[in-house]
Design a protein around this motif. Structure first.
Motif, PDB file in Angstrom:
ATOM      1  N   SER A 164      -5.336   3.918  -3.478  1.00 51.38           N
ATOM      2  CA  SER A 164      -5.028   2.613  -2.882  1.00 51.38           C
ATOM      3  C   SER A 164      -4.924   2.684  -1.370  1.00 51.38           C
ATOM      4  O   SER A 164      -5.161   1.684  -0.676  1.00 51.38           O
ATOM      5  CB  SER A 164      -3.719   2.059  -3.459  1.00 51.38           C
ATOM      6  OG  SER A 164      -2.615   2.832  -3.043  1.00 51.38           O
ATOM      7  N   VAL A 174      -6.231  -0.094   1.432  1.00 50.06           N
ATOM      8  CA  VAL A 174      -5.325  -0.716   2.389  1.00 50.06           C
ATOM      9  C   VAL A 174      -5.880  -0.600   3.804  1.00 50.06           C
ATOM     10  O   VAL A 174      -5.797  -1.546   4.609  1.00 50.06           O
ATOM     11  CB  VAL A 174      -3.924  -0.071   2.297  1.00 50.06           C
ATOM     12  CG1 VAL A 174      -3.050  -0.510   3.470  1.00 50.06           C
ATOM     13  CG2 VAL A 174      -3.266  -0.461   0.982  1.00 50.06           C
ATOM     14  N   GLY A 221       0.806  -1.223   0.000  1.00 48.47           N
ATOM     15  CA  GLY A 221       0.000   0.000   0.000  1.00 48.47           C
ATOM     16  C   GLY A 221       0.834   1.265   0.000  1.00 48.47           C
ATOM     17  O   GLY A 221       0.541   2.214  -0.734  1.00 48.47           O
TER      18      GLY A 221
END
Length: 450
Positions: A210, A214, A103
């Motif tokens: 992202s 995560v 991540g």
């Protein structure tokens, strides 16, 4: 390796609820594959324009694919590092570490300067972040597969093993769907090149996003407890001081077979996801001609194919539990070898043939990828399972995925735009995997706690 007459005999009731096992194995790999696909898509659309000197387009694309493949080299190192932790300290903490590493690396790619502003430093930073992605994925897959299979009910290991595999098609759809929306909001007059707004900042959005995914994955995984297989290993004093050394010393045949089992899967995977996007978008009048589709049209066609990928990933689990992993994969791998020889006839049929090519390729991908979630962990005992399955899976990534897009572009170029030799390459890799399957043994009767 200990075997028993019936699968999972003596297997203790899983400490984790089944819904939590499914969610933890599925969410984590979905995030990891999302991050990986975001990079793969950008490697085709964006990075040749932003992170390499202006010049020959084919050379820039090959350079971008070389950086893409660099992550595959880091994956075995990640498998060794996270496998050591997973076999000595437990599955849970290792999976959290792998997810965080992926991540953070993906988020930082979205914040990188480009070649125009930072020169080769920008390219070097891209390579470092890509290596970090590969390092993280090297520890992610095997941990997720172990969470699924070590907590599976009796006779359902292959079914549960398909859930971490399902993260691949789901991650693909999310990543490419997001890129598709951004490209639609930032249209380009030139179908072979993204718009200036997309190149300037639009491509960064999927990478930055992202971090949200995560956070969700961490919340799910922090609620896991260790599997009974690992707890039994600790109680019996069977934890290995050096799991990698033990795996190579006692299970070197399984390491070789596991690596070869995955070879055709990896080659097919990256030909259908990465190479196909380049080939589908290349103009029919280019120096190395392609199919000439615009980005949005071809990605929508790919997403249709990936839906079949997801469906047949799930379907393959019951098949592998009923007929065995080996028999199922022998038939599927034979199909992959034949599919490689059908590329030119299918692609010569226009859009219906191209769509059939994508659907057939992704269907075979689901059928070969699904059983791997159970097969590779079953090759190894619990005290070296994280390391052994991870090393096999990720060494195969070098032999298959790391070179597949690069080799495919080179063969495509040598063939003057014809995909014939790319298909033959896939068929040859499938025959190697088929040979390994014929030599190997069935694993569905392995005691997962041994």
């Amino acid at each position: 390796m200990s075997t028993i007459a019936t699968a999972n005999a003596g297997h203790a009731a899983p400490a984790n609820p089944r819904s939590r096992v499914i969610l933890a194995s599925l969410v984590g790999t979905t995030i990891e594959f999302y991050d990986f696909y975001v990079y793969a898509t950008a490697a085709v659309l964006v990075f040749p324009h932003l992170f390499f000197p202006a010049g020959n387009e084919t050379t820039a694309l090959l350079a971008s694919f070389a950086v893409f493949g660099a992550a595959m080299v880091a994956r075995p190192l990640g498998a060794i590092f996270f496998g050591h932790l997973g076999d000595r300290r437990g599955r849970k903490i290792t999976l959290v570490g792998a997810l965080l590493t992926m991540g953070i690396a993906t988020f930082l790619i979205g914040a990188l300067p480009t070649y125009e502003t930072a020169g080769w430093l920008a390219t070097a930073l891209l390579v470092i972040m890509r290596l970090a992605q590969g390092f993280a994925l090297g520890g992610e897959w095997s941990g997720a597969a172990l969470v699924a299979t070590e907590n599976a009910p009796a006779g359902k290991r292959a079914v549960f093993g398909t859930f971490p595999q399902l993260g691949a098609p789901i991650g693909f759809i999310i990543a490419n769907g997001l890129f598709l929306v951004i490209a639609a909001l930032m249209p380009s007059d030139d179908p072979s090149r993204p718009s200036e707004a997309f190149l300037n900042w639009g491509w960064r959005i999927p990478f930055l996003f992202s971090i949200v995914m995560v956070a969700v994955g961490l919340w799910v995984r922090l609620n896991l407890v260790e599997s009974s297989a690992f707890e039994n290993t600790v109680k019996k004093g069977k934890v290995q001081k050096l799991p990698l050394a033990a795996a190579f010393r006692d299970h070197w045949k399984e390491l070789i077979l596991g690596t070869l089992y995955m070879l055709a899967t990896y080659v097919l995977f990256y030909l259908m996801t990465t190479f196909s996007l380049s080939y589908g978008r290349a103009a029919t009048t280019a120096a190395v001609p392609g199919l000439g589709y615009d980005y949005r049209t071809f990605v929508l066609m790919m997403i249709v194919g990936v839906v079949f990928f997801g469906i047949f990933t799930l379907v393959s689990g019951p098949w592998a539990d009923r007929w065995g992993r080996r028999k199922t994969l022998i038939w599927v791998t034979t199909g992959i070898a034949l599919f490689g020889l059908c590329w030119v006839p299918l692609l010569s049929l226009g859009t219906p043939g191209v769509l059939a090519w994508l659907i057939l390729g992704f269907t075979l991908m689901g059928m070969t990828f699904g059983p791997m979630g159970a097969l590779l962990p079953e090759l190894f005992p619990a005290n070296v399972r994280y390391t052994g399955s991870g090393v096999s899976y990720n060494v195969s990534s070098i032999l298959g995925a790391a070179v597949a897009p690069f080799v495919a572009v080179a063969l495509w170029s040598v063939g003057g735009g014809s995909p014939f030799w790319v298909g033959v390459y896939l068929s040859v890799m499938a025959l190697i995997t088929l040979s390994a399957l014929l030599v190997g043994k069935e694993t569905s009767n392995v005691d997962i706690d041994a």
